[in-house]
Design an enzyme around this catalytic site. Structure first.
Site, mmCIF file in Angstrom:
data_model
loop_
_atom_site.group_PDB
_atom_site.id
_atom_site.type_symbol
_atom_site.label_atom_id
_atom_site.label_comp_id
_atom_site.label_asym_id
_atom_site.label_seq_id
_atom_site.Cartn_x
_atom_site.Cartn_y
_atom_site.Cartn_z
ATOM 1 N N ARG A 15 0.853 -1.201 0.000
ATOM 2 C CA ARG A 15 0.000 0.000 0.000
ATOM 3 C C ARG A 15 0.880 1.239 0.000
ATOM 4 O O ARG A 15 2.081 1.170 0.253
ATOM 5 C CB ARG A 15 -0.861 0.052 1.281
ATOM 6 C CG ARG A 15 -1.934 -0.962 1.395
ATOM 7 C CD ARG A 15 -2.969 -0.521 2.436
ATOM 8 N NE ARG A 15 -2.403 -0.293 3.745
ATOM 9 C CZ ARG A 15 -2.320 -1.208 4.683
ATOM 10 N NH1 ARG A 15 -2.787 -2.417 4.454
ATOM 11 N NH2 ARG A 15 -1.796 -0.922 5.858
ATOM 12 N N VAL A 63 7.380 -8.370 9.677
ATOM 13 C CA VAL A 63 8.765 -7.958 9.938
ATOM 14 C C VAL A 63 9.157 -8.020 11.411
ATOM 15 O O VAL A 63 10.339 -7.948 11.738
ATOM 16 C CB VAL A 63 9.068 -6.538 9.375
ATOM 17 C CG1 VAL A 63 8.963 -6.504 7.866
ATOM 18 C CG2 VAL A 63 8.203 -5.471 10.030
ATOM 19 N N SER A 141 10.233 9.312 9.909
ATOM 20 C CA SER A 141 9.178 10.336 9.808
ATOM 21 C C SER A 141 9.728 11.622 10.400
ATOM 22 O O SER A 141 10.564 11.592 11.311
ATOM 23 C CB SER A 141 7.950 9.912 10.603
ATOM 24 O OG SER A 141 7.081 11.020 10.773
ATOM 25 N N TYR A 154 5.139 6.454 18.323
ATOM 26 C CA TYR A 154 5.558 6.586 16.915
ATOM 27 C C TYR A 154 6.838 7.429 16.821
ATOM 28 O O TYR A 154 7.799 7.056 16.138
ATOM 29 C CB TYR A 154 4.408 7.231 16.141
ATOM 30 C CG TYR A 154 4.598 7.315 14.649
ATOM 31 C CD1 TYR A 154 4.488 6.175 13.841
ATOM 32 C CD2 TYR A 154 4.870 8.532 14.028
ATOM 33 C CE1 TYR A 154 4.645 6.263 12.466
ATOM 34 C CE2 TYR A 154 5.019 8.623 12.652
ATOM 35 C CZ TYR A 154 4.902 7.490 11.874
ATOM 36 O OH TYR A 154 5.054 7.573 10.510
ATOM 37 N N LYS A 158 10.518 6.251 15.429
ATOM 38 C CA LYS A 158 11.142 6.850 14.244
ATOM 39 C C LYS A 158 12.467 7.540 14.602
ATOM 40 O O LYS A 158 13.404 7.522 13.812
ATOM 41 C CB LYS A 158 10.169 7.837 13.583
ATOM 42 C CG LYS A 158 8.894 7.166 13.038
ATOM 43 C CD LYS A 158 9.205 6.093 12.010
ATOM 44 C CE LYS A 158 7.966 5.616 11.276
ATOM 45 N NZ LYS A 158 8.256 4.612 10.243
ATOM 46 N N ILE A 187 2.087 12.565 4.138
ATOM 47 C CA ILE A 187 1.985 12.023 2.780
ATOM 48 C C ILE A 187 0.598 11.403 2.630
ATOM 49 O O ILE A 187 0.102 10.731 3.562
ATOM 50 C CB ILE A 187 3.070 10.929 2.550
ATOM 51 C CG1 ILE A 187 4.480 11.447 2.906
ATOM 52 C CG2 ILE A 187 3.002 10.384 1.127
ATOM 53 C CD1 ILE A 187 5.026 12.555 2.049
HETATM 54 P P1 NDP Z 1 0.267 2.352 5.041
HETATM 55 O O1 NDP Z 1 -0.486 2.104 6.302
HETATM 56 O O2 NDP Z 1 -0.457 2.844 3.846
HETATM 57 O O3 NDP Z 1 1.059 1.019 4.624
HETATM 58 C C1 NDP Z 1 1.847 0.351 5.575
HETATM 59 C C2 NDP Z 1 2.454 -0.887 4.929
HETATM 60 O O4 NDP Z 1 3.234 -1.580 5.933
HETATM 61 C C3 NDP Z 1 1.430 -1.861 4.398
HETATM 62 O O5 NDP Z 1 1.923 -2.453 3.225
HETATM 63 C C4 NDP Z 1 1.331 -2.891 5.536
HETATM 64 O O6 NDP Z 1 0.871 -4.110 5.011
HETATM 65 C C5 NDP Z 1 2.806 -2.944 5.974
HETATM 66 N N1 NDP Z 1 3.015 -3.477 7.317
HETATM 67 C C6 NDP Z 1 2.483 -3.013 8.487
HETATM 68 N N2 NDP Z 1 2.899 -3.776 9.502
HETATM 69 C C7 NDP Z 1 3.710 -4.732 8.977
HETATM 70 C C8 NDP Z 1 4.457 -5.815 9.524
HETATM 71 N N3 NDP Z 1 4.443 -6.079 10.832
HETATM 72 N N4 NDP Z 1 5.175 -6.599 8.680
HETATM 73 C C9 NDP Z 1 5.196 -6.350 7.364
HETATM 74 N N5 NDP Z 1 4.531 -5.345 6.777
HETATM 75 C C10 NDP Z 1 3.794 -4.549 7.582
HETATM 76 O O7 NDP Z 1 1.473 3.342 5.443
HETATM 77 P P2 NDP Z 1 2.185 4.511 4.610
HETATM 78 O O8 NDP Z 1 2.410 4.100 3.215
HETATM 79 O O9 NDP Z 1 1.489 5.780 4.905
HETATM 80 O O10 NDP Z 1 3.586 4.585 5.395
HETATM 81 C C11 NDP Z 1 4.726 3.868 4.983
HETATM 82 C C12 NDP Z 1 5.897 4.252 5.887
HETATM 83 O O11 NDP Z 1 6.098 5.668 5.823
HETATM 84 C C13 NDP Z 1 5.675 3.920 7.367
HETATM 85 O O12 NDP Z 1 6.889 3.513 7.946
HETATM 86 C C14 NDP Z 1 5.220 5.247 7.950
HETATM 87 O O13 NDP Z 1 5.494 5.338 9.316
HETATM 88 C C15 NDP Z 1 6.068 6.209 7.126
HETATM 89 N N6 NDP Z 1 5.528 7.560 7.085
HETATM 90 C C16 NDP Z 1 4.290 7.807 6.550
HETATM 91 C C17 NDP Z 1 3.805 9.094 6.504
HETATM 92 C C18 NDP Z 1 2.479 9.447 5.938
HETATM 93 O O14 NDP Z 1 2.107 10.620 6.051
HETATM 94 N N7 NDP Z 1 1.747 8.540 5.316
HETATM 95 C C19 NDP Z 1 4.597 10.220 7.040
HETATM 96 C C20 NDP Z 1 5.879 9.839 7.558
HETATM 97 C C21 NDP Z 1 6.312 8.554 7.570
HETATM 98 P P3 NDP Z 1 0.088 -5.194 5.940
HETATM 99 O O15 NDP Z 1 -0.781 -4.407 6.886
HETATM 100 O O16 NDP Z 1 -0.649 -6.061 5.008
HETATM 101 O O17 NDP Z 1 1.178 -5.927 6.625
#
Ligand code: NDP
Length: 246
Positions: A15, A63, A141, A154, A158, A187
């Protein structure tokens, strides 16, 4: 920037930001390994990239589970012999004010966002050390730099990613491996879609560029940090936030 014949492992690639990072590397010729917990989403993402004419494969993996991470990485290495680039992107939020934050909300955020990065980096770096090359990029982040009420877990996770990466960058620098961090601001993804309208408006007022970032804004920096152009950059944190934390 071309990543022909390179293998890129992206965690949380089903995602949002991770999916865009996976697509960006695939479009530049890499073989992308999509990691996420939900197998259906892993398969969907992998097939989507393949349908666009690029190379991708996927594994369901949590993970936080070191043994499982090791098993999956060994499978990738058996097939491809190397992982050239690791993007630690998987992350979660469980927001609450400190006094209301449960122990499990603390533990689960630290476990995915920080221990998950330890797990993947520890195992992948073993293979990179043998190859004497590699690029490790972790998504932190801007909240890890500034803090934020309601996000103590969080922000701690980070900030931990940044300290972890600086240490590992020093350990691995002499072996041709760089370790860097991308710190996005707000984002537009599922994670930020949960924000209430009033909060979104307040956040927008804090961003000099007046918009939320896109997953492409983050992916472009990852491509750069993984490229030859960034060979002399290690232990750094690049903020991608439209000027919010200047
Ligand atoms: P999303 O919630 O859209 O996606 C998170 C992804 O991480 C999914 O693919 C989810 O898949 C996967 N995931 C979650 N837990 C696990 C796990 N234990 N093992 C493997 N995969 C896992 O998040 P974003 O795309 O918004 O964020 C991505 C990264 O960017 C994160 O680290 C977030 O903290 C960071 N970030 C995001 C910001 C934002 O504004 N969106 C701002 C700053 C940082 P599934 O649940 O199927 O495992």
């Amino acid at each position: 920037m071309h990543f022909q014949d390179q293998v890129v492992m992206v965690t949380g690639a089903t995602r949002g930001i991770g999916k865009q990072i996976a697509k960006a590397f695939a479009q530049q010729g890499a073989t992308v390994v999509v990691i996420g917990r939900n197998l259906d989403l892993v398969q969907e993402t992998t097939q989507e990239i393949q349908r666009e004419g690029y190379r991708a494969e996927g594994f369901s993996c949590d993970v936080t589970n070191l043994a499982h991470v090791e098993e999956i990485i060994n499978k990738i290495l058996d097939k491809h012999k190397s992982i050239d680039i690791l993007v630690n992107n998987a992350g979660v939020t469980k927001d609450n004010l400190l006094l209301r934050m449960s122990e499990s909300d603390w533990d689960s955020v630290i476990s995915v966002n920080l221990k998950g990065i330890f797990n993947c980096t520890k195992i992948v770096s073993k293979a990179m050390l043998k190859a004497r090359k590699g690029k490790i990029i972790s998504i932190a982040s801007v909240i890890g730099l500034t803090g934020n009420p309601g996000q103590a877990n969080y922000a701690a996770s980070k900030a931990g990613v940044i300290g972890f990466s600086k240490s590992v960058a020093r350990e691995l620098a002499s072996r041709g491996i760089t370790v860097n961090v991308v710190a996005p601001g707000y984002i537009q993804t599922d994670m930020t879609a949960q924000l209430k309208e009033q909060i979104r408006t307040e956040i927008l007022q804090m961003i000099p560029q007046g918009r939320f970032g896109s997953p492409q804004d983050v992916a472009g920096v990852c491509l750069f940090l993984a490229s030859k152009q960034a060979d002399y950059i290690t232990g750094q944190t690049i903020v991608v936030d439209g000027g919010m934390a200047i």
